[in-house]
Design an enzyme around this catalytic site. Structure first.
Site, PDB file in Angstrom:
ATOM      1  N   LYS A 182       0.834  -1.213   0.000  1.00 17.75           N
ATOM      2  CA  LYS A 182       0.000   0.000   0.000  1.00 17.75           C
ATOM      3  C   LYS A 182       0.870   1.265   0.000  1.00 17.75           C
ATOM      4  O   LYS A 182       2.086   1.187   0.147  1.00 17.75           O
ATOM      5  CB  LYS A 182      -0.959  -0.036   1.198  1.00 17.75           C
ATOM      6  CG  LYS A 182      -1.917  -1.240   1.157  1.00 17.75           C
ATOM      7  CD  LYS A 182      -3.078  -1.040   0.188  1.00 17.75           C
ATOM      8  CE  LYS A 182      -3.736  -2.306  -0.332  1.00 17.75           C
ATOM      9  NZ  LYS A 182      -4.541  -3.076   0.591  1.00 17.75           N
TER      10      LYS A 182
HETATM   11  C1  PLP Z   1      -5.557  -4.177   0.963  1.00 18.78           C
HETATM   12  C2  PLP Z   1      -7.008  -3.980   1.073  1.00 18.78           C
HETATM   13  C3  PLP Z   1      -7.701  -4.310   2.247  1.00 18.78           C
HETATM   14  C4  PLP Z   1      -7.081  -5.088   3.365  1.00 18.78           C
HETATM   15  O1  PLP Z   1      -6.071  -4.447   4.011  1.00 18.78           O
HETATM   16  P1  PLP Z   1      -5.254  -5.254   5.147  1.00 18.78           P
HETATM   17  O2  PLP Z   1      -4.486  -4.189   5.835  1.00 18.78           O
HETATM   18  O3  PLP Z   1      -4.380  -6.234   4.406  1.00 18.78           O
HETATM   19  O4  PLP Z   1      -6.239  -5.929   6.011  1.00 18.78           O
HETATM   20  C5  PLP Z   1      -9.034  -3.980   2.339  1.00 18.78           C
HETATM   21  N1  PLP Z   1      -9.676  -3.392   1.331  1.00 18.78           N
HETATM   22  C6  PLP Z   1      -9.065  -3.084   0.166  1.00 18.78           C
HETATM   23  C7  PLP Z   1      -9.838  -2.395  -0.907  1.00 18.78           C
HETATM   24  C8  PLP Z   1      -7.716  -3.393  -0.002  1.00 18.78           C
HETATM   25  O5  PLP Z   1      -7.115  -3.137  -1.161  1.00 18.78           O
END
Ligand code: PLP
Length: 384
Positions: A182
């Site tokens: 991210k």
């Molecule tokens: C990455 C992602 C998540 C989950 O995030 P985590 O921190 O891995 O739990 C949730 N929603 C979307 C749209 C994502 O891309």
């Protein structure tokens, strides 16, 4: 040119040195660094409360609980989505109502959302797809009119703006992900933001076993041995190791965003007028984080489909991904969805065409040029 992976983390000497300091400090889990990260994050977002959590999925779960979602409540979510919101709703025995998306942005279709609302509908969990904010004016009006809560799954949208308002601050609660790929990465991690003190308190308490707010202090010289479990909670807290990483990444966030914007501009310029693919439409009143750079292959004008396109890129050393396999296509989720696949015409259209290209601050121009050259080449060789 060797290989261009789909993602590379942007971790430098400062992250390594700050994590080392935590390791040497004698305090590894939630503690002073976590508090500092929350303070800095809330300042950056300009919100009253930022509560650090171990993932965005956990943040979404605690948010759904903070909103008082109960068994049988219907919550609207988009079809082009990660598994998180669907799963956290199932944890609470609520009913995820999966709604089709808009073809140009990949965001939830507001008219179809309105049609899906009934007496059992309590709220929605929005996704700002790829970092492009949803149609928030329309959605906020609709939510007010029908008395629905808005949780923003802002996992892609750090930072992103809708008419100068930050994504993640327009609903009741906004949830962010600091997963490895991210735009702010701590390996695993997340944050819930809200201006509402009551929701914030509930999230703070439930993220650590339902113990009173500053429970972590009981191990420090400020704390005492006594605590009380006030309600059912979870083990969802962040650690100081992650927070130390997050603090450095937050300082670099704007710079990393500028670099992704530059990469996005170069892609857009290179693909302009090319009949074999579209890029994501970003409406003029919004700024995307460019967490993803999605392209949509115009498969009607190609002799190959999306999957072959991905395989050829892979053979040439270019990593890509697909965001996302629509929720209704997963075997476990299918049995919870009443609608037939025909209701998801746009999501199917989007899914059949979408490829996410590499976009990250450490990508060099010559690496991007290699990606562009190969895409143009594939479009030329396999055009109809
Ligand atoms: C990455 C992602 C998540 C989950 O995030 P985590 O921190 O891995 O739990 C949730 N929603 C979307 C749209 C994502 O891309």
């Amino acid at each position: 040119m060797s290989k261009v992976p789909f993602h590379k983390p942007c971790i430098g000497k400062e992250e390594i040195s700050e994590v080392t300091k935590v390791l040497e400090s004698g305090w590894l889990t939630m503690g002073p660094k976590t508090v500092e990260f929350e303070e800095e994050f809330s300042k950056y977002m300009n919100v009253e409360n930022a509560i650090s959590i171990n993932s965005c999925t956990s943040a979404l779960h605690l948010s759904v609980r903070a909103m008082g979602v109960r068994e049988g409540d219907e919550i609207i979510i988009p079809a082009i989505n990660f598994a998180s919101s669907f799963e956290v709703l199932l944890y609470e025995r609520a009913t995820p109502v999966v709604v089709d998306v808009d073809k140009k942005t990949g965001n939830i279709d507001v008219l179809k959302m309105e049609k899906a609302i009934n007496k059992k509908t309590k709220g929605m969990i929005l996704v700002h797809y790829g970092g492009c904010p949803c149609d928030m004016d329309q959605i906020i009006d609709l939510a007010k009119d029908k008395g629905l809560f808005i949780i923003e799954d802002s996992a892609h949208a750090l930072p992103a703006y809708y008419k100068k308002r930050k994504a993640g601050t327009m609903g009741e609660i906004g949830c962010f992900s600091f997963y490895a790929t991210k735009t702010l990465a701590t390996g695993e991690g997340g944050m819930a933001v809200t201006d509402n003190e009551e929701y914030a308190d509930r999230i703070r308490i439930t993220r650590l076993h339902g113990i009173s707010k500053d429970a972590w202090k009981r191990y420090s010289d400020k704390g005492t041995w006594h605590y009380d479990i006030k309600e059912l909670g979870y083990k969802y807290n962040m650690t100081d190791i992650q927070a130390a990483l997050g603090l450095v990444q937050l300082k670099k966030l704007e710079w990393m965003w500028e670099r992704r914007k530059e990469i996005a501009r170069r892609y857009i310029k290179a693909f302009k007028g090319l009949p074999q693919l579209y890029t994501q439409h970003i409406p003029e009143d919004r700024e995307t984080s460019w967490h993803l750079f999605p392209i949509l292959i115009e498969i009607e004008s190609m002799k190959i489909g999306r999957n072959e396109f991905i395989n050829i890129l892979k053979e040439r050393g270019i990593g890509t991904s697909v965001h996302f396999i629509p929720l209704y296509r997963h075997s476990y989720f299918k049995k919870f969805i009443k609608n037939s696949i025909k209701e998801y015409w746009n999501s199917e259209w989007f899914y059949e065409r979408e490829i996410s290209l590499p976009i990250y601050p450490t990508m060099e121009n010559d690496e991007q040029d290699y990606v562009i050259e190969n895409i143009l080449d594939i479009c030329k060789i396999w055009k109809k």
